[in-house]
Design an enzyme around this catalytic site. Sequence first.
Site, short mmCIF file in Angstrom:
data_model
loop_
_atom_site.label_atom_id
_atom_site.label_comp_id
_atom_site.label_asym_id
_atom_site.label_seq_id
_atom_site.Cartn_x
_atom_site.Cartn_y
_atom_site.Cartn_z
CD GLN A 1 36.30 46.25 36.91
OE1 GLN A 1 35.16 46.61 36.68
NE2 GLN A 1 36.58 45.36 37.83
CB SER B 1 32.62 42.62 40.49
OG SER B 1 32.69 43.35 41.69
CE LYS B 2 30.89 50.56 38.98
NZ LYS B 2 30.15 51.77 39.36
NE ARG B 3 32.65 43.82 45.81
CZ ARG B 3 31.43 44.24 45.50
NH1 ARG B 3 31.13 45.52 45.53
NH2 ARG B 3 30.49 43.37 45.13
CG ASP B 4 37.47 41.05 38.34
OD1 ASP B 4 38.59 40.70 38.76
OD2 ASP B 4 36.92 40.54 37.36
#
Length: 487
Positions: free
Chosen positions: A261, A253-256
């Site tokens: 990333q 996830s882009k919030r990971d």
Amino acid sequence: MDRVRTRYAPSPTGHLHIGGARTALFSYLHAKRHGGDFIVRIEDTDTERNVEGADEKQMAMLKWLGIKWDEGVDVGGPYGPYRCMERTEIYNRYIDQLLKEGKAYLSYTTKEELEKEREEQIARGEVPKYSGWDRDLTPEQRAKFEAEGRVPSVRFRVPEGKTIVIEDEIRGTVKFESDGIGDFVIRRPDGRPTYNFAVVVDDALMKISHVIRGEEHLSNTPKQIMIYEALGFKPPVFAHIPLILNGEGKKMSKRDESIIQFIDQYKELGYLPEAIVNFISLLGWSPEGEEEMFTPQELVDVFSLERVSKAPAIFDTGKLKWMNGQYIKKAPLERIVELAIPHLEKAGRIQTPLDEEQKAWVTRLVALYQEQMEYAAEIVELSDLFFQDEISYSEQARQVLAEEQVPVVLKAFLELVQQSASFEPDDIKKMFKQVQKETGYKGKKLFMPVRVAVTGLEHGPDLRGSLSLIGRDRVIKRLHQVIDNVL
């Protein structure tokens, strides 16, 4: 076989993500392996999410990675424009064709009505899809809705009872039933085309032969196949590459925060682009044999869609660091120095511009750590001891300094340092030989006390080079600190 033409079509909504970079790379490698063309096209129809300048930044990162394109917004080409919002007249022509042929229709459903319909379907345990209640409105009904101020969208009329078959290069045969797909919007009320329509028209008119993209796009493919057929276009070959999972086996996830990333972040940290390319090429693709280190040209020579896996790829941060470290070891020292300088400056360790003497000192510093650096930003932490005025000693370091030979060794070495006119590595080598001759201590008994006293560490880079870089005056100060306060 027709000429191979692939494309990468990012939305200008943010930075270049690892997944996007991999899609671009696989598309580029496939085209170049077959002597074809690679195109970069900007899918900017989602105007609410577009970020100004994001497309230029993404393209800059692709260029940094060494991924070059034959056609695109910046280089032009025979099938432009290469930005979707500059192609609306083209889309409208084909939408008018579908409307005329009865394959699309004007839909006057409001957002509120859509949401209500969706909620009712979910309450009945149904998979939400558009009911198509306004498929066949009369001219009078349309006039009534327009009099109410409703602005229509255009929906594609999904054929009933149809099985859509996709022969995917990676997934094999995949089937979808049209009855599970509701009529979908191809032009919004404000006149903008939707992604699923624009991508078909663009790929067809730009003669794209292979669409290589992430597995998450597979669900869009049946809608696109139906549009291809409705417009009389030949569909491209599809190849849906696997998901990228984090180290815990979960979808990235882009919030990971467990994984860096975005490509520009790796650039800022001092990773080498060829290492990033090598690493992401292995996310879902495996070469024949055991070799994993490839130059960009070697990747072009060996890449094939046949060796792309269906199984998800695991993003192994440790492996990326290791691989980048291997590239750093082999890189020219001057290149690593240039990558390290901004990080040393940002940490307040140096000030640029550097004069010749300062540049030489930094070059020697980086050379000490080139073998163990995994990315350039590490130079700050690795070289901390060269910028400390005071050294603190751990319990383990104090145990080394408590050995019986230490006072004799350190005092003998200090005396030679104080007498020295030159403090280059060769001078220090002679000093150690002299201390060995005077005290009878050698090897670990000789070198370890000096290393620990001057650096506070039991292990580190070449000792003679380290002492020379720390400098004669600072070495004398640190030896006095130990002799006067620790021993």
